[in-house]
Design a protein around this motif. Structure first.
Motif, PDB file in Angstrom:
ATOM      1  N   PHE A 140      62.237 -19.731  71.973  1.00 31.00           N
ATOM      2  CA  PHE A 140      61.375 -19.684  70.796  1.00 31.00           C
ATOM      3  C   PHE A 140      60.466 -18.465  70.857  1.00 31.00           C
ATOM      4  O   PHE A 140      60.300 -17.734  69.880  1.00 31.00           O
ATOM      5  CB  PHE A 140      60.546 -20.974  70.695  1.00 31.00           C
ATOM      6  CG  PHE A 140      59.663 -21.006  69.495  1.00 31.00           C
ATOM      7  CD1 PHE A 140      60.180 -21.338  68.255  1.00 31.00           C
ATOM      8  CD2 PHE A 140      58.328 -20.674  69.591  1.00 31.00           C
ATOM      9  CE1 PHE A 140      59.371 -21.346  67.139  1.00 31.00           C
ATOM     10  CE2 PHE A 140      57.515 -20.688  68.478  1.00 31.00           C
ATOM     11  CZ  PHE A 140      58.044 -21.024  67.248  1.00 31.00           C
TER      12      PHE A 140
ATOM     13  N   ALA B 233      55.166 -28.278  67.318  1.00 35.12           N
ATOM     14  CA  ALA B 233      56.191 -29.160  66.764  1.00 35.12           C
ATOM     15  C   ALA B 233      55.578 -30.492  66.345  1.00 35.12           C
ATOM     16  O   ALA B 233      56.235 -31.324  65.752  1.00 35.12           O
ATOM     17  CB  ALA B 233      57.285 -29.399  67.799  1.00 35.12           C
TER      18      ALA B 233
ATOM     19  N   ASP C 132      53.844 -32.721  64.012  1.00 37.53           N
ATOM     20  CA  ASP C 132      53.541 -32.636  62.588  1.00 37.53           C
ATOM     21  C   ASP C 132      52.725 -33.828  62.118  1.00 37.53           C
ATOM     22  O   ASP C 132      52.411 -33.931  60.949  1.00 37.53           O
ATOM     23  CB  ASP C 132      54.814 -32.531  61.758  1.00 37.53           C
ATOM     24  CG  ASP C 132      55.584 -33.836  61.769  1.00 37.53           C
ATOM     25  OD1 ASP C 132      55.479 -34.552  62.777  1.00 37.53           O
ATOM     26  OD2 ASP C 132      56.280 -34.123  60.786  1.00 37.53           O
TER      27      ASP C 132
ATOM     28  N   LYS D  31      56.389 -26.261  63.377  1.00 39.50           N
ATOM     29  CA  LYS D  31      57.780 -25.833  63.575  1.00 39.50           C
ATOM     30  C   LYS D  31      58.712 -26.796  62.863  1.00 39.50           C
ATOM     31  O   LYS D  31      58.437 -27.998  62.887  1.00 39.50           O
ATOM     32  CB  LYS D  31      58.129 -25.868  65.068  1.00 39.50           C
ATOM     33  CG  LYS D  31      57.439 -24.856  65.938  1.00 39.50           C
ATOM     34  CD  LYS D  31      57.890 -25.121  67.384  1.00 39.50           C
ATOM     35  CE  LYS D  31      57.022 -24.382  68.370  1.00 39.50           C
ATOM     36  NZ  LYS D  31      57.335 -24.745  69.771  1.00 39.50           N
ATOM     37  N   PRO D  32      59.825 -26.408  62.329  1.00 44.58           N
ATOM     38  CA  PRO D  32      60.244 -25.012  62.172  1.00 44.58           C
ATOM     39  C   PRO D  32      59.579 -24.373  60.965  1.00 44.58           C
ATOM     40  O   PRO D  32      59.164 -25.085  60.061  1.00 44.58           O
ATOM     41  CB  PRO D  32      61.752 -25.137  61.963  1.00 44.58           C
ATOM     42  CG  PRO D  32      62.010 -26.531  61.532  1.00 44.58           C
ATOM     43  CD  PRO D  32      60.841 -27.363  61.884  1.00 44.58           C
ATOM     44  N   PHE D  33      59.492 -23.051  60.948  1.00 37.66           N
ATOM     45  CA  PHE D  33      58.812 -22.373  59.835  1.00 37.66           C
ATOM     46  C   PHE D  33      59.496 -21.046  59.553  1.00 37.66           C
ATOM     47  O   PHE D  33      60.309 -20.572  60.341  1.00 37.66           O
ATOM     48  CB  PHE D  33      57.339 -22.153  60.170  1.00 37.66           C
ATOM     49  CG  PHE D  33      57.124 -21.402  61.450  1.00 37.66           C
ATOM     50  CD1 PHE D  33      57.176 -20.017  61.485  1.00 37.66           C
ATOM     51  CD2 PHE D  33      56.908 -22.098  62.632  1.00 37.66           C
ATOM     52  CE1 PHE D  33      57.002 -19.334  62.670  1.00 37.66           C
ATOM     53  CE2 PHE D  33      56.740 -21.409  63.824  1.00 37.66           C
ATOM     54  CZ  PHE D  33      56.793 -20.025  63.847  1.00 37.66           C
ATOM     55  N   ASP D  34      59.102 -20.467  58.445  1.00 38.98           N
ATOM     56  CA  ASP D  34      59.622 -19.186  58.027  1.00 38.98           C
ATOM     57  C   ASP D  34      58.735 -18.100  58.622  1.00 38.98           C
ATOM     58  O   ASP D  34      57.523 -18.205  58.561  1.00 38.98           O
ATOM     59  CB  ASP D  34      59.538 -19.156  56.496  1.00 38.98           C
ATOM     60  CG  ASP D  34      60.496 -18.170  55.919  1.00 38.98           C
ATOM     61  OD1 ASP D  34      61.604 -18.595  55.591  1.00 38.98           O
ATOM     62  OD2 ASP D  34      60.116 -16.991  55.826  1.00 38.98           O
ATOM     63  N   SER D  35      59.336 -17.075  59.190  1.00 38.01           N
ATOM     64  CA  SER D  35      58.499 -16.076  59.863  1.00 38.01           C
ATOM     65  C   SER D  35      57.657 -15.307  58.848  1.00 38.01           C
ATOM     66  O   SER D  35      56.573 -14.835  59.172  1.00 38.01           O
ATOM     67  CB  SER D  35      59.352 -15.142  60.715  1.00 38.01           C
ATOM     68  OG  SER D  35      59.852 -14.093  59.946  1.00 38.01           O
TER      69      SER D  35
ATOM     70  N   HIS E 282      60.228 -34.566  67.615  1.00 38.60           N
ATOM     71  CA  HIS E 282      59.407 -33.474  68.140  1.00 38.60           C
ATOM     72  C   HIS E 282      60.257 -32.485  68.931  1.00 38.60           C
ATOM     73  O   HIS E 282      60.165 -31.279  68.758  1.00 38.60           O
ATOM     74  CB  HIS E 282      58.313 -34.090  69.015  1.00 38.60           C
ATOM     75  CG  HIS E 282      57.491 -33.093  69.731  1.00 38.60           C
ATOM     76  ND1 HIS E 282      57.661 -32.823  71.064  1.00 38.60           N
ATOM     77  CD2 HIS E 282      56.501 -32.278  69.303  1.00 38.60           C
ATOM     78  CE1 HIS E 282      56.808 -31.886  71.425  1.00 38.60           C
ATOM     79  NE2 HIS E 282      56.091 -31.540  70.380  1.00 38.60           N
TER      80      HIS E 282
ATOM     81  N   ARG F 285      62.490 -30.162  66.902  1.00 39.58           N
ATOM     82  CA  ARG F 285      61.858 -29.140  66.071  1.00 39.58           C
ATOM     83  C   ARG F 285      61.949 -27.764  66.701  1.00 39.58           C
ATOM     84  O   ARG F 285      62.198 -26.778  66.010  1.00 39.58           O
ATOM     85  CB  ARG F 285      60.392 -29.487  65.847  1.00 39.58           C
ATOM     86  CG  ARG F 285      60.192 -30.372  64.692  1.00 39.58           C
ATOM     87  CD  ARG F 285      58.751 -30.838  64.615  1.00 39.58           C
ATOM     88  NE  ARG F 285      58.674 -31.998  63.779  1.00 39.58           N
ATOM     89  CZ  ARG F 285      58.637 -31.941  62.462  1.00 39.58           C
ATOM     90  NH1 ARG F 285      58.662 -30.784  61.850  1.00 39.58           N
ATOM     91  NH2 ARG F 285      58.586 -33.038  61.753  1.00 39.58           N
TER      92      ARG F 285
ATOM     93  N   ALA G 297      63.525 -24.571  65.083  1.00 45.00           N
ATOM     94  CA  ALA G 297      62.659 -23.435  64.765  1.00 45.00           C
ATOM     95  C   ALA G 297      63.237 -22.158  65.349  1.00 45.00           C
ATOM     96  O   ALA G 297      63.182 -21.093  64.733  1.00 45.00           O
ATOM     97  CB  ALA G 297      61.253 -23.681  65.307  1.00 45.00           C
ATOM     98  N   VAL G 298      63.812 -22.263  66.559  1.00 45.63           N
ATOM     99  CA  VAL G 298      64.429 -21.103  67.202  1.00 45.63           C
ATOM    100  C   VAL G 298      65.568 -20.591  66.335  1.00 45.63           C
ATOM    101  O   VAL G 298      65.664 -19.396  66.036  1.00 45.63           O
ATOM    102  CB  VAL G 298      64.942 -21.469  68.616  1.00 45.63           C
ATOM    103  CG1 VAL G 298      65.815 -20.366  69.163  1.00 45.63           C
ATOM    104  CG2 VAL G 298      63.775 -21.753  69.547  1.00 45.63           C
TER     105      VAL G 298
ATOM    106  N   GLN H  20      66.058 -21.015  63.159  1.00 47.10           N
ATOM    107  CA  GLN H  20      65.554 -20.437  61.917  1.00 47.10           C
ATOM    108  C   GLN H  20      65.046 -19.010  62.141  1.00 47.10           C
ATOM    109  O   GLN H  20      65.358 -18.099  61.365  1.00 47.10           O
ATOM    110  CB  GLN H  20      64.433 -21.311  61.351  1.00 47.10           C
ATOM    111  CG  GLN H  20      63.980 -20.826  59.994  1.00 47.10           C
ATOM    112  CD  GLN H  20      63.030 -21.804  59.319  1.00 47.10           C
ATOM    113  OE1 GLN H  20      62.743 -22.867  59.864  1.00 47.10           O
ATOM    114  NE2 GLN H  20      62.562 -21.442  58.146  1.00 47.10           N
TER     115      GLN H  20
ATOM    116  N   GLN I 286      66.664 -15.560  60.725  1.00 46.87           N
ATOM    117  CA  GLN I 286      65.844 -14.673  59.911  1.00 46.87           C
ATOM    118  C   GLN I 286      65.833 -13.246  60.485  1.00 46.87           C
ATOM    119  O   GLN I 286      65.899 -12.277  59.747  1.00 46.87           O
ATOM    120  CB  GLN I 286      64.428 -15.228  59.862  1.00 46.87           C
ATOM    121  CG  GLN I 286      63.754 -14.923  58.569  1.00 46.87           C
ATOM    122  CD  GLN I 286      62.539 -15.787  58.358  1.00 46.87           C
ATOM    123  OE1 GLN I 286      62.087 -16.485  59.273  1.00 46.87           O
ATOM    124  NE2 GLN I 286      62.009 -15.738  57.158  1.00 46.87           N
TER     125      GLN I 286
END
Lengths: 220, 450
Positions: free
Chosen positions: A12, A80, A82, A101-105, B231, B234, B238-239, B241, B245
């Motif tokens: 990550f 993570a 939420d 997380k997860p999110f748009d950079s 959890h 996620r 996220a990695v 995504q 990107q």
């Protein structure tokens, strides 16, 4: 803009660092709260990105310690978790923003810029001084209304100077903002960038204060 | 369904009726015997009185006729002179002359109940005969028995009402429990209040509370597991995504190729996590469905080693197998998950050039599986915690799911095995010793004769 990323997950951290670099940020990455404390004491960061689920000492602990020292360091919590309770707790512990997380950079980059802006008391992404305007979000720079193309480093130096017009920034302090750990820095790197900026924006826009550093010209 | 109240009501009523009947009967029988004595005496008295009275007086109604008791006694007097009946107080009662003394007489053979008790007295020239229908005696007896039983019946009625009311009162506790249970939501597993309940109901409520408590723990575990799983998923997502990107935004071909490789790694990691979560969920005791098969521990270990050989080669780890025959009985999926995760873990944490050794040995009543590696080992202080779900040793970020040893533990619970972690040879690396109950050799089918 120099950022400190505190994240224990290797994959990550790597992926986030790559994306933020693409957005023009300089990112230092540590994997433990202890390393983050060392980093904070040695360099100045515009924004700290803090993961809550760190091994040993948790992000919550680090966050409350920083705030207990009255340190105004802008902090965005990345986690993570939420659950609403966790988000509220994070913000109440003194985080400036919260990203799940997860999110748009792109979204995170916008949040980083917003937090950085507020931390210096600005309200808009638009900076203007004399003939020069610059936008933090789109990285567009104009001089006398005409678009100017800058490299990421040039943009960073210009942004640092324009954020506090009149303030004198030393070469070391500019280097500190530009380069993260492990970046190769040539001894005259800042001088080279300043030279290029003057070529694009006019000789008088950035002035050299002998023996101290650089500042934005006064009477423009 | 049987009603406690109905049952009590029936039993009580039957008992009371039997008691009343028995009492009435015994009173009747005893009174009847005593009445015989009394009435016989009365018969004699009346007869003697008649001998002394003037015959004219006898024409008058008997002085005692007005008294109800006397009327109930239904006495009749006959007086003979010689063979002639000179007086009959009740002409409708033609009792023939009897010999001196007391006689029981049945005039009508067809009606043996219609008998008579007669006293015959010869006195000088007269013969006096006093008679009484036995029926009268019985009626008096029944009357007395009835009078003695009547208060008993009233008391029984009170008793029935009293018992039913107190049972209802006692059952109120049950009603409260029922309304307590029916008014709660399906997810509420709070214990039922035990205070104020009748002693007979407490064990039942206690058991229910035990069950609720047990269910509550299971639900909590399930909730925790789902929260943990969400959890933990996620971060890998996220990695992916961020990697996707980065790949999209980057124009540098060389960097894109690297990003592509990283993205694949991210997807692999996420699917590994999902696979491990499913494996763990399948091993949950609540899932049931455990198959007891005859298993060869050495064969299973051999298969796992065969499957993981490519991973070991990719990591530059030497994977060695040394087995003796050892049979056991258990769930094949659990055994496979157990061995796979132990060997997979060992390979992942062993640096290139190291060795992972898998041995199987029978040992007394147990079958021993040992996995030894030359990796960093696990400090003694951490040897308990590593079996917790999603617990990763500080400083390790090998991208593991944090579930491998949790799966091992669940599998061991299912296989009734034990595990011990210790340092490997010369204090380096990790030695995992799994002990499973050993079984006899699988009964091979006898070769067909002929």
């Amino acid at each position: 803009m120099r950022l400190l990323l505190v994240e224990d997950d290797r994959m990550f951290g790597e992926a986030l660092q790559q994306n933020l670099r693409l957005d023009g940020f300089t990112v230092d990455w540590v994997q433990t709260a202890e390393d983050a404390e060392v980093a904070l004491s040695t360099a100045e960061y515009a924004v700290m990105l803090l993961d809550l689920g760190l091994p040993a000492k948790s992000g919550f602990d680090l966050l409350s310690e920083i705030r207990a020292q009255n340190n105004p360091q802008p902090i965005i919590v990345i986690t993570a978790r939420d659950a609403r309770r966790d988000r509220i707790r994070g913000l109440d512990y003194g985080a400036d923003d919260y990203q799940v997380k997860p999110f748009d950079s792109d979204e995170l980059a916008a949040r980083i810029r917003a937090v950085a802006r507020r931390s210096v008391g600005r309200f808009s992404s638009l900076l203007a001084h004399g003939p020069v305007t610059m936008r933090h979000d789109t990285h567009e720079v104009t001089c006398h209304g005409k678009p100017v193309t800058l490299t990421a480093k040039e943009f960073a130096i210009l942004a640092a100077l324009m954020e506090k017009p009149g303030a004198i920034l030393s070469q070391a302090s500019l280097e500190d903002r530009l380069y993260g750990w492990g970046d190769e820095v040539a001894s005259n790197a800042v001088e080279v960038h300043i030279h290029n900026l003057r070529k694009k924006l006019g000789k008088e826009f950035i002035r050299t204060v002998r023996g101290i550093g650089y500042k934005i010209g006064d009477n423009l | 369904m049987k009603s406690i109240r109905g049952l009590l009501f029936t039993a009580l009523l039957t008992g009371l009726i039997a008691a009343v009947a028995l009492t009435g009967m015994s009173v009747y029988l005893r009174v009847l015997h005593e009445l015989d004595v009394v009435f016989d005496y009365q018969l004699k008295e009346v007869a003697y009185a008649a001998t002394m009275a003037h015959p004219d007086q006898l024409l008058l109604p008997l002085p005692s006729d007005s008294a109800s008791y006397e009327r109930e006694a239904r006495l009749a007097v006959q007086i003979w002179k010689g063979d002639q009946l000179v007086y009959a107080s009740n002409p409708k009662r033609p009792i023939p002359k009897q010999r001196q003394g007391l006689t029981t007489l049945y005039l009508d053979d067809r009606q043996p109940v219609m008998g008579w008790r007669v006293y015959t007295l010869y006195s000088k020239d007269k013969m006096i005969q006093v008679s009484q229908p036995l029926e009268a005696r019985r009626e008096v007896g029944i009357g007395m028995a009835w009078r003695s039983v009547r208060p008993l019946i009233v008391a029984a009625g009170f008793l029935v009402v009293l018992v039913l009311v107190s049972v209802s009162y006692g059952l109120r506790g049950l009603k409260r429990v029922a309304s307590d249970i029916s008014s709660r939501s399906a997810t509420s597993l709070d214990p039922i209040e035990e205070a104020g309940l009748p002693r007979e109901v407490v064990p039942l409520v206690h058991r229910i509370n035990d069950l609720l408590n047990h269910l509550g723990h299971a639900f909590d575990a399930q909730h925790r597991f789902i929260a943990d799983a969400a959890h933990e998923l996620r971060t890998p997502l996220a990695v992916i995504q961020l990697q996707a990107q980065f790949l999209e935004r980057n124009t540098d071909e060389k960097e894109r190729a690297e990003a592509h490789r990283q993205l694949k790694g991210g997807v692999r990691r996420a699917s590994h996590m999902v696979g491990q979560l499913l494996a763990l969920a399948r091993l949950e005791p609540e899932m049931g469905g455990s198959a007891d098969e005859h298993l060869s521990l050495d064969d299973e270990a051999g298969e796992v080693v065969f499957d993981l050989k490519p991973l070991a080669e990719a990591n530059g780890v030497n994977l060695a197998l040394d087995t003796d025959t050892a049979w056991m009985i258990g769930d094949p999926e659990a055994l496979r998950a157990l061995i796979y995760n132990l060997v997979d873990n060992a390979i992942r944490y062993t640096p290139a050039g190291g060795t992972v050794a898998v041995t199987v040995r029978p040992s007394g009543v147990n079958a021993l599986l040992q996995v030894t590696d030359t990796g960093p080992g696990i400090p003694p202080a951490e040897r308990e915690r590593v079996f917790e779900r999603f617990y990763r040793l500080p400083g390790t970020s090998a991208g593991g799911s944090g579930l491998g040893l949790a799966i091992v533990k669940s599998a061991l619970d299912k296989l009734n095995g034990t595990i011990a972690l210790s340092a490997g040879e010369h204090g380096n690396g990790l030695k995992v010793t799994v002990s499973l109950p050993r079984a006899g050799e699988e009964p091979t089918e006898a070769p067909e004769s002929g």
